[in-house]
Design a protein around this motif. Sequence first.
Motif, mmCIF file in Angstrom:
data_model
loop_
_atom_site.group_PDB
_atom_site.id
_atom_site.type_symbol
_atom_site.label_atom_id
_atom_site.label_comp_id
_atom_site.label_asym_id
_atom_site.label_seq_id
_atom_site.Cartn_x
_atom_site.Cartn_y
_atom_site.Cartn_z
ATOM 1 N N THR A 272 0.839 -1.204 0.000
ATOM 2 C CA THR A 272 0.000 0.000 0.000
ATOM 3 C C THR A 272 0.872 1.251 0.000
ATOM 4 O OG1 THR A 272 -1.809 -1.123 1.140
ATOM 5 C CG2 THR A 272 -1.763 1.274 1.272
ATOM 6 N N GLN A 273 1.918 1.235 0.803
ATOM 7 C CA GLN A 273 2.849 2.364 0.784
ATOM 8 C C GLN A 273 3.499 2.501 -0.590
ATOM 9 O OE1 GLN A 273 5.698 3.170 3.733
ATOM 10 N NE2 GLN A 273 4.377 2.756 5.465
ATOM 11 N N ARG A 274 3.993 1.390 -1.106
ATOM 12 C CA ARG A 274 4.720 1.414 -2.386
ATOM 13 C C ARG A 274 3.847 1.897 -3.535
ATOM 14 N NH1 ARG A 274 5.763 -4.342 -4.458
ATOM 15 N NH2 ARG A 274 3.574 -3.988 -5.079
ATOM 16 N N ASP A 275 2.592 1.456 -3.561
ATOM 17 C CA ASP A 275 1.737 1.691 -4.723
ATOM 18 C C ASP A 275 0.818 2.901 -4.582
ATOM 19 O OD1 ASP A 275 2.868 -0.650 -5.698
ATOM 20 O OD2 ASP A 275 1.208 -1.904 -4.999
ATOM 21 N N LEU A 276 0.616 3.390 -3.348
ATOM 22 C CA LEU A 276 -0.355 4.467 -3.145
ATOM 23 C C LEU A 276 0.211 5.651 -2.378
ATOM 24 C CD1 LEU A 276 -3.317 5.495 -3.322
ATOM 25 C CD2 LEU A 276 -3.725 4.295 -1.150
#
Length: 695
Positions: A272-276
């Motif tokens: 979630t951190q990486r993609d958003l």
Amino acid sequence: MKPSRFATLLASGAASALFAVPPVHADEGMWTFDNFPAAKVNAEYGTDINQAWLDHVRGAAVRLSVGCSASTVSDYGLVLTNNHCVVGCAQNLSSSDDDYYTHGYTANGLSEERKCPGMNGEILMSISDVTNRVTAAGAGKSGSDLVKARNAVTSRIEEENCGDDPKWRCQVVNLYHGGQYKLYKYRRYSDVRLVFSPGVQTAFFGGDPDNFNFPRYDLDSAFVRLYENGKPVATPDHLVWNPAPPKAGEPVFVAGNPGGTDRQLTVSQLETQRDLTLPITALQLSELRGRLIRFSEESAEHKRIAQDLLFGLQNSYKVYFGRLFALKDESFMAKKQAEQTALRQKVAALGPKLPKDFGTPWQTIDTAQSSVKAMYLPYRFVEGGPMGSELFGYARELVRAAAEREKPSADRLPGYADADLPRLQKSLFDEVPVHADLEEVTLEFWLSKAREYLTADSPETKLLLGKESPESLAARLATSKLGDPAVRKALYDGGMAAIKASDDPMIQYALRIDPEARKLRSAWEEQVSGPLTTASEKIAKARFLALGDSIYPDATFTLRLSYGKIAGWTYRGTEVPPFTHFAGLYERATGHEPYKLDPRWIAAKDKLDLSTIFDISTTNDIIGGNSGSPLINAKGEAIGTVFDGNIHSLGGNYGYDAKLNRTVAVSAAAINEALRKVYGADAIADELTGKHKPS
């Protein structure tokens, strides 16, 4: 490594839970003072760390409300920290005629020490366990009901132990993501005054190109003083100042307040951190940075009033870009997946030892990520508000304070209980310059990005903009009179009646959008933070059954102690030594920014000992928030102050690499030499050695 002023939204987008159990490497860990592995450290380094040593260091460590760490270093309340921790103070004290941010400040005696608006200093006095009481309050509850129950009990605990006495601050701290709850009680000082700043040209020599790199040639150090009742505070338990040259390989300790780490997230949370959250945050920081650079180029005054905010944006962008780079590393993510699998196997092996209601907490966390993805943008723009706007911040605080103070203390939002009001009042009532031109830039950016990300047809965009354009609304809101502390005090004292009667455009704007912001907050608690709290506590309890508390908790901007040694590192066949020297500063200078020397350093060159150790590399484990932490030797003496990490440490939010992660500090030797021979601040240097009482 000051924590970003924009870190809160990022953290809320991927709330952590305790999942991975990687092996703890040598020198790894941000340990609480009541669980420091002294025996292990003593065996490894030949030190003699005991309870008296720990108590002494704890009593000298200072937490600054600007998101930094510090330490007392004289009998008279003198506090060592970083220059980048006081630049906000220097900026607030500056004018178009006196730019202390750029040129620095030296007080010649107590009468010239100037109060830093909004700054508090806190010294941790005690730690006590309140786990059973906090967890009992949430028994049988879930979602927003659980969050509210926990908020209520923590408020009661804090008020019972500190009341509304402004000299004390109590904070219930969530450790191990629900595995423990500890009450931290601080002695609080609301009068903090600037004593010395070398100015940004010397403290941040090399600028953004050298930031998070090494070798470094920065005197990123500063001094403030704690006052009470108009007099300097007596601090007999201060750290002894040791300006002797440090030695490679010697053991060193860092006592500070790391802002937060995410080393124990699930793989889905990291994704979630990486993609958003990270891409959006990094992109917006980059865009706002560009607007502020353009704004700064319009006039000398625009450059002056934007420089502190721009510095923070540039630093934060580099931090988040480094984190994103780490999460895009396939081998790193594979390691995280393996750690998570290993923990799940350990927990499964506990069998009947697990609580009957253990359930499937990993699945709960994974499910919550869908809610994060669906709610993140509305939550970020409406509840989060604009980056860098003082006026909006004041309006939000005033509107919510008026509403919350009408409720019983335990039923209020966090930050508004009776025990919190002294700190809130100080932040509202202290005089801080507010610049309408700069406010218009930050507000317009926020509103335009909200329309872009949420679309023009979304209810949140319509709420934020109404019928106005981002440009016209920002210009109107920037005419607010909330820059005047007298106006803010009158509104606070008048309560909700005064808020509703106010014709201030920013007050009315905050009042209009607050109901929807609260709804988003409640929905977030119901679908994200509430489920994550329940799941993380279950896994934390299972972890303790399997492993005890032999692993340090994630950072929480509370006092921690890390250990290590002075050492360089080797990267791609190149050996990086652990020290830089004054001579290197002059060799690195080009005469052009950001490698342009302060004229005082040019004039002082022939007087300086060019072999003086300038900056130091160590193996200590730190993160943002450790800025200003004292670098301490085995005797418990201050030999420098931490101000950064190397480029490899940017991934330290998610893990510690013993081979590459390094802390960067400025040496006490360099500070001492500069005080005497560059700045003519002999009185400060003499106070550090106990030879002078300030007057």
